[in-house]
Structure formats: C-alpha cells, structure tokens
Design a protein around this motif. Structure first.
Motif, PDB file in Angstrom:
ATOM      1  N   TRP A  43       1.094  18.007   7.474  1.00 58.41           N
ATOM      2  CA  TRP A  43      -0.155  18.188   6.723  1.00 58.41           C
ATOM      3  C   TRP A  43      -1.325  17.539   7.456  1.00 58.41           C
ATOM      4  O   TRP A  43      -2.415  18.101   7.520  1.00 58.41           O
ATOM      5  N   MET A  46      -2.284  19.792  10.248  1.00 57.57           N
ATOM      6  CA  MET A  46      -2.952  21.001   9.768  1.00 57.57           C
ATOM      7  C   MET A  46      -4.376  20.713   9.301  1.00 57.57           C
ATOM      8  O   MET A  46      -5.302  21.452   9.626  1.00 57.57           O
ATOM      9  N   SER A  49      -6.778  19.938  12.115  1.00 57.99           N
ATOM     10  CA  SER A  49      -7.110  21.108  12.945  1.00 57.99           C
ATOM     11  C   SER A  49      -7.833  22.192  12.144  1.00 57.99           C
ATOM     12  O   SER A  49      -8.046  23.293  12.634  1.00 57.99           O
ATOM     13  N   GLN A  51      -6.848  23.693   9.302  1.00 59.82           N
ATOM     14  CA  GLN A  51      -5.992  24.601   8.527  1.00 59.82           C
ATOM     15  C   GLN A  51      -5.824  24.075   7.107  1.00 59.82           C
ATOM     16  O   GLN A  51      -6.007  22.884   6.842  1.00 59.82           O
ATOM     17  N   LYS A  52      -5.428  24.970   6.223  1.00 56.66           N
ATOM     18  CA  LYS A  52      -5.084  24.569   4.861  1.00 56.66           C
ATOM     19  C   LYS A  52      -3.676  23.967   4.893  1.00 56.66           C
ATOM     20  O   LYS A  52      -2.782  24.511   5.535  1.00 56.66           O
ATOM     21  N   ALA A  54      -0.132  23.504   3.955  1.00 60.75           N
ATOM     22  CA  ALA A  54       0.828  24.428   3.333  1.00 60.75           C
ATOM     23  C   ALA A  54       1.701  23.696   2.320  1.00 60.75           C
ATOM     24  O   ALA A  54       2.471  22.806   2.678  1.00 60.75           O
ATOM     25  N   GLY A 123       1.867  26.551  13.713  1.00 59.06           N
ATOM     26  CA  GLY A 123       1.463  27.950  13.591  1.00 59.06           C
ATOM     27  C   GLY A 123       2.603  28.945  13.534  1.00 59.06           C
ATOM     28  O   GLY A 123       2.370  30.141  13.375  1.00 59.06           O
ATOM     29  N   ASN A 125       4.681  30.340  11.374  1.00 63.78           N
ATOM     30  CA  ASN A 125       4.857  30.453   9.924  1.00 63.78           C
ATOM     31  C   ASN A 125       5.941  31.459   9.552  1.00 63.78           C
ATOM     32  O   ASN A 125       5.673  32.472   8.931  1.00 63.78           O
TER      33      ASN A 125
END
Length: 154
Positions: A43, A46, A49, A51-52, A54, A123, A125
């Motif tokens: 987290w 993410m 960087s 990103q949300k 996850a 990334g 996913n």
C-alpha cells in the motif's frame, strides 16, 4: 470404584488437549503477520507512486486464518472420538503433528500472499491467479484435517 469412575469421567474426551488448534493458530498468526506486513508495504508503494491502494490485498492477509478453523474442527473430532485414556499421549502427538502441518500451510499461505501483494503493487494485477495459488496451499491444511479425522476410530 466410585473414585475411579469420577477420575475416568473427568478425563473423558480429553483428546489432543488443544494441540491441533493451538499449533494451527500459531501458524495462522505468523502467516497473517507476514502477509499483513507485505500488504502495508505494498500500500505504501502504491500510494507513494500515485496509485489507489488495492483493498484486494486483504484477501491475502486473511487467507491463513482458515487454519485456525481446521485446527478447531480437528481438536473437536479427536475429543468427540472419546478414545481410551491410555491413548491420550498418541492423541496429543497426532494433534501436535497435524497442527504443525496446518501451521506450515498457514505460514506458506502468508508468504505466497506477501509475494502476491508485492506483485500487485508492482502492477501485475492478476489477483485471480494469486488467489488460486493461495487455494492450492490451503489444500494441504484441508487434506491434513480430513485425513486425520478419517483415521480416527469411529
């Protein structure tokens, strides 16, 4: 005769004294801790960087918890078999080894979950495939529980 009956009744259904549950729970704690630390790191990676974060990573953190349930089911099955008190040492040994096998499954679920968290943060996913791997590792604990239960006298 009365005192012997009372003593025998007090140890009836003693089973593995919770060994299968306790050892499996230790493995679950270790496995969830490993995956949990990896999820926090993922987290962080993410979020920093852009990103949300996850929430699907919680699947990997919680996966090792099921071994506690399997340990409890096995513990109850061994106790419910109500075997002869002379076999208690063997029941404890069975519970200890079965619990250790379930703990191993939980620990390696946590490790696989940790790698899945890292892969998702990088990334890659493909969550469904990672969950399948977790399921394969889970199968070890299920087999241990089922095979041990079917080996108990009826």
């Amino acid at each position: 005769m009365g005192i012997f009956t009372m003593i025998q009744t007090s140890v009836e259904g003693l089973g593995d004294m919770g060994m299968s549950l306790s050892i499996a729970a230790i493995g679950s704690a270790i496995g969830t801790g490993i995956a949990g630390m990896a999820a926090i790191g993922a987290w962080k990676k993410m979020i920093t960087s852009g990103q949300k974060a996850a929430t699907a990573l919680l699947i990997f953190v919680g996966a090792p918890l099921s071994q506690v349930i399997y340990g409890m089911i096995l513990k109850n099955s061994i106790a419910d078999a109500n075997l002869d008190p002379d076999s208690y040492i063997w029941q404890i040994i069975i519970g200890l080894f079965a619990g250790a096998a379930m703990a191993g499954s939980a620990i390696f679920q946590g490790k696989a979950g940790a790698r899945a968290c890292d892969a998702i943060a990088s990334g890659a996913n493909d969550t469904a495939k990672y969950i399948m791997i977790i399921g394969v590792v889970e199968t070890v604990a299920l087999f241990v529980m089922i095979f041990t239960m079917t080996g108990l006298p009826g």
